[in-house]
Design a protein around this motif. Structure first.
Motif, PDB file in Angstrom:
ATOM      1  N   PRO A 112     -36.022 -28.976  34.493  1.00  0.00           N
ATOM      2  CA  PRO A 112     -36.898 -30.116  34.176  1.00  0.00           C
ATOM      3  C   PRO A 112     -38.322 -29.698  33.800  1.00  0.00           C
ATOM      4  O   PRO A 112     -38.943 -30.317  32.936  1.00  0.00           O
ATOM      5  CB  PRO A 112     -36.883 -30.967  35.451  1.00  0.00           C
ATOM      6  N   ILE A 113     -38.822 -28.653  34.425  1.00  0.00           N
ATOM      7  CA  ILE A 113     -40.187 -28.200  34.113  1.00  0.00           C
ATOM      8  C   ILE A 113     -40.236 -27.634  32.690  1.00  0.00           C
ATOM      9  O   ILE A 113     -41.146 -27.947  31.914  1.00  0.00           O
ATOM     10  CB  ILE A 113     -40.657 -27.140  35.129  1.00  0.00           C
ATOM     11  N   GLY A 114     -39.249 -26.797  32.352  1.00  0.00           N
ATOM     12  CA  GLY A 114     -39.183 -26.246  30.993  1.00  0.00           C
ATOM     13  C   GLY A 114     -39.009 -27.338  29.960  1.00  0.00           C
ATOM     14  O   GLY A 114     -39.623 -27.309  28.890  1.00  0.00           O
ATOM     15  N   ALA A 115     -38.182 -28.333  30.283  1.00  0.00           N
ATOM     16  CA  ALA A 115     -37.974 -29.453  29.362  1.00  0.00           C
ATOM     17  C   ALA A 115     -39.268 -30.249  29.177  1.00  0.00           C
ATOM     18  O   ALA A 115     -39.611 -30.625  28.049  1.00  0.00           O
ATOM     19  CB  ALA A 115     -36.853 -30.362  29.871  1.00  0.00           C
ATOM     20  N   ALA A 116     -39.988 -30.486  30.257  1.00  0.00           N
ATOM     21  CA  ALA A 116     -41.235 -31.259  30.162  1.00  0.00           C
ATOM     22  C   ALA A 116     -42.278 -30.529  29.323  1.00  0.00           C
ATOM     23  O   ALA A 116     -42.907 -31.120  28.434  1.00  0.00           O
ATOM     24  CB  ALA A 116     -41.777 -31.548  31.562  1.00  0.00           C
ATOM     25  N   PHE A 117     -42.463 -29.242  29.588  1.00  0.00           N
ATOM     26  CA  PHE A 117     -43.464 -28.498  28.826  1.00  0.00           C
ATOM     27  C   PHE A 117     -42.998 -28.229  27.397  1.00  0.00           C
ATOM     28  O   PHE A 117     -43.811 -28.197  26.472  1.00  0.00           O
ATOM     29  CB  PHE A 117     -43.854 -27.213  29.560  1.00  0.00           C
ATOM     30  N   GLY A 118     -41.698 -28.045  27.196  1.00  0.00           N
ATOM     31  CA  GLY A 118     -41.166 -27.910  25.849  1.00  0.00           C
ATOM     32  C   GLY A 118     -41.326 -29.195  25.060  1.00  0.00           C
ATOM     33  O   GLY A 118     -41.675 -29.186  23.872  1.00  0.00           O
ATOM     34  N   TRP A 119     -41.074 -30.333  25.710  1.00  0.00           N
ATOM     35  CA  TRP A 119     -41.274 -31.628  25.076  1.00  0.00           C
ATOM     36  C   TRP A 119     -42.729 -31.796  24.662  1.00  0.00           C
ATOM     37  O   TRP A 119     -43.029 -32.240  23.561  1.00  0.00           O
ATOM     38  CB  TRP A 119     -40.853 -32.742  26.031  1.00  0.00           C
ATOM     39  N   ALA A 120     -43.645 -31.429  25.574  1.00  0.00           N
ATOM     40  CA  ALA A 120     -45.076 -31.537  25.262  1.00  0.00           C
ATOM     41  C   ALA A 120     -45.426 -30.634  24.072  1.00  0.00           C
ATOM     42  O   ALA A 120     -46.202 -31.034  23.202  1.00  0.00           O
ATOM     43  CB  ALA A 120     -45.908 -31.158  26.485  1.00  0.00           C
ATOM     44  N   GLY A 121     -44.865 -29.444  24.034  1.00  0.00           N
ATOM     45  CA  GLY A 121     -45.094 -28.564  22.888  1.00  0.00           C
ATOM     46  C   GLY A 121     -44.568 -29.160  21.608  1.00  0.00           C
ATOM     47  O   GLY A 121     -45.209 -29.090  20.557  1.00  0.00           O
TER      48      GLY A 121
END
Length: 124
Positions: A112-121
């Motif tokens: 979930p953390i990678g998905a959240a920061f990837g989404w933000a990117g």
């Protein structure tokens, strides 16, 4: 409308190669930060900032929020697997059960953390 047109988005194979490269590099760098004499570098690696930056960067490269979320989660997963593989098989400083259990827990957290920061990117 996304900032990138479909022509500017990287091909799936290019994106997969970038995920592997960034994930492996992040895992190795994270493991290496555990062995540096500089308290600042060790502290920076321990905080996880480089991991979050990696997810954000690969998400920005992906060209869309959805792809960014997927590749951000994938890159951090590759990073965690690399980290614990180096810890167990290269350095031989931990046991296999420990690497599997703790590594799995970090993978669950990294999704979930990678998905959240990837989404933000991807949104950036």
């Amino acid at each position: 409308m996304p900032a990138w047109s479909s022509l500017q988005r990287p091909a799936a194979s290019t994106l997969a190669a970038a995920v592997l490269l960034i994930g492996v590099a992040t895992g190795i760098a994270g493991r290496a930060s555990d062995h540096v004499s500089s308290s600042l570098l060790s502290w920076a690696g321990t905080l996880g900032g480089p991991w979050l930056l990696a997810a954000f960067a690969i998400g920005a490269f992906a060209g869309s929020r959805r792809r960014g979320a997927a590749v951000g989660a994938a890159a951090l997963t590759v990073g965690v697997v690399t980290y614990y593989t180096v810890f167990r098989l290269v350095e031989e400083r931990t046991s296999t059960p420990y690497a599997l259990v703790i590594g799995s827990a970090w993978v669950i957290g990294s999704l979930p953390i990678g998905a959240a920061f990837g989404w933000a990117g991807g949104a950036w």
